[in-house]
Design a protein around this motif. Sequence first.
Motif, short mmCIF file in Angstrom:
data_model
loop_
_atom_site.label_atom_id
_atom_site.label_comp_id
_atom_site.label_asym_id
_atom_site.label_seq_id
_atom_site.Cartn_x
_atom_site.Cartn_y
_atom_site.Cartn_z
N TRP A 16 0.82 -1.22 0.00
CA TRP A 16 0.00 0.00 0.00
C TRP A 16 0.85 1.27 0.00
O TRP A 16 0.32 2.38 -0.09
CB TRP A 16 -0.93 0.00 1.22
CG TRP A 16 -2.08 -0.93 1.08
CD1 TRP A 16 -2.05 -2.30 1.09
CD2 TRP A 16 -3.45 -0.58 0.91
NE1 TRP A 16 -3.31 -2.81 0.94
CE2 TRP A 16 -4.20 -1.77 0.83
CE3 TRP A 16 -4.12 0.63 0.82
CZ2 TRP A 16 -5.57 -1.78 0.65
CZ3 TRP A 16 -5.50 0.63 0.65
CH2 TRP A 16 -6.21 -0.57 0.56
N LEU A 17 2.17 1.15 0.12
CA LEU A 17 3.04 2.33 0.14
C LEU A 17 2.76 3.22 -1.06
O LEU A 17 2.61 2.73 -2.19
CB LEU A 17 4.52 1.92 0.15
CG LEU A 17 5.07 1.50 1.50
CD1 LEU A 17 6.43 0.83 1.34
CD2 LEU A 17 5.15 2.69 2.44
N GLY A 18 2.68 4.52 -0.81
CA GLY A 18 2.43 5.48 -1.87
C GLY A 18 0.97 5.74 -2.16
O GLY A 18 0.64 6.66 -2.91
N THR A 19 0.06 4.95 -1.57
CA THR A 19 -1.36 5.21 -1.76
C THR A 19 -1.67 6.58 -1.17
O THR A 19 -1.31 6.85 -0.02
CB THR A 19 -2.22 4.11 -1.09
OG1 THR A 19 -1.95 2.87 -1.74
CG2 THR A 19 -3.71 4.42 -1.19
N LEU A 27 -8.88 1.98 -0.80
CA LEU A 27 -8.59 1.44 -2.13
C LEU A 27 -7.09 1.60 -2.42
O LEU A 27 -6.59 2.72 -2.57
CB LEU A 27 -9.40 2.16 -3.20
CG LEU A 27 -10.91 1.95 -3.16
CD1 LEU A 27 -11.61 2.91 -4.11
CD2 LEU A 27 -11.25 0.51 -3.51
N LYS A 28 -6.40 0.47 -2.49
CA LYS A 28 -4.96 0.49 -2.72
C LYS A 28 -4.63 1.25 -4.00
O LYS A 28 -5.24 1.03 -5.04
CB LYS A 28 -4.41 -0.93 -2.82
CG LYS A 28 -2.90 -0.99 -2.90
CD LYS A 28 -2.32 -2.33 -3.29
CE LYS A 28 -2.73 -3.43 -2.39
NZ LYS A 28 -2.02 -4.69 -2.71
N GLY A 40 -7.73 -2.72 4.32
CA GLY A 40 -7.20 -3.32 3.10
C GLY A 40 -6.26 -4.47 3.39
O GLY A 40 -6.29 -5.50 2.71
N VAL A 41 -5.42 -4.31 4.39
CA VAL A 41 -4.51 -5.40 4.78
C VAL A 41 -5.34 -6.58 5.28
O VAL A 41 -5.06 -7.73 4.95
CB VAL A 41 -3.47 -4.92 5.82
CG1 VAL A 41 -2.69 -6.10 6.39
CG2 VAL A 41 -2.54 -3.89 5.20
N TRP A 42 -6.39 -6.33 6.05
CA TRP A 42 -7.28 -7.39 6.50
C TRP A 42 -7.81 -8.17 5.30
O TRP A 42 -7.77 -9.41 5.28
CB TRP A 42 -8.45 -6.81 7.31
CG TRP A 42 -9.45 -7.84 7.71
CD1 TRP A 42 -10.45 -8.38 6.92
CD2 TRP A 42 -9.55 -8.53 8.96
NE1 TRP A 42 -11.16 -9.33 7.62
CE2 TRP A 42 -10.63 -9.44 8.86
CE3 TRP A 42 -8.84 -8.44 10.15
CZ2 TRP A 42 -11.00 -10.27 9.92
CZ3 TRP A 42 -9.21 -9.27 11.21
CH2 TRP A 42 -10.28 -10.16 11.08
#
Length: 148
Positions: A16-19, A27-28, A40-42
């Motif tokens: 998700w970095l940079g989202t 929303l990724k 999202g990670v879930w």
Amino acid sequence: MRLADSERVVAAARSWLGTPYHDQASLKGVGCDCLGLARGVWREVVGPEPFPVPPYSRDWGETGPREVLAEGAGAVMISIAPEAAGPGALVLFRMRPRAIAKHVGILTGPDSFLHAFERLGVIEEPLTPAWARKIAFAFMFPRVRDGG
């Protein structure tokens, strides 16, 4: 409940970095806030979200009789002592004294964490003593039946 693989949790979080930051989104690559990142990670590690998240305020100084975010996490995750939290743990930060915990991060190493921050989006940064002192609750993601 068994624990999800911490390396899988960290890899999902780093994806998700940079989202960009977007309040109450998840929303990724498009937008999320700190809770949206955790949601999202879930979804990537555990599966469908267990319940809809109602609208919430952005006020880090909010006070009240209930730790709503911690109660929600505790209903579906494995609660651990904050001092026992390591990579892959979801941590809740109390950003102001006497306020309820309102900020979410995911530990990525012994001294680093990932979170979504207004104007910066999803970033990974050092878990400085100032950040570490704000950790009020910690949880581990549960493992899914297929080995998650």
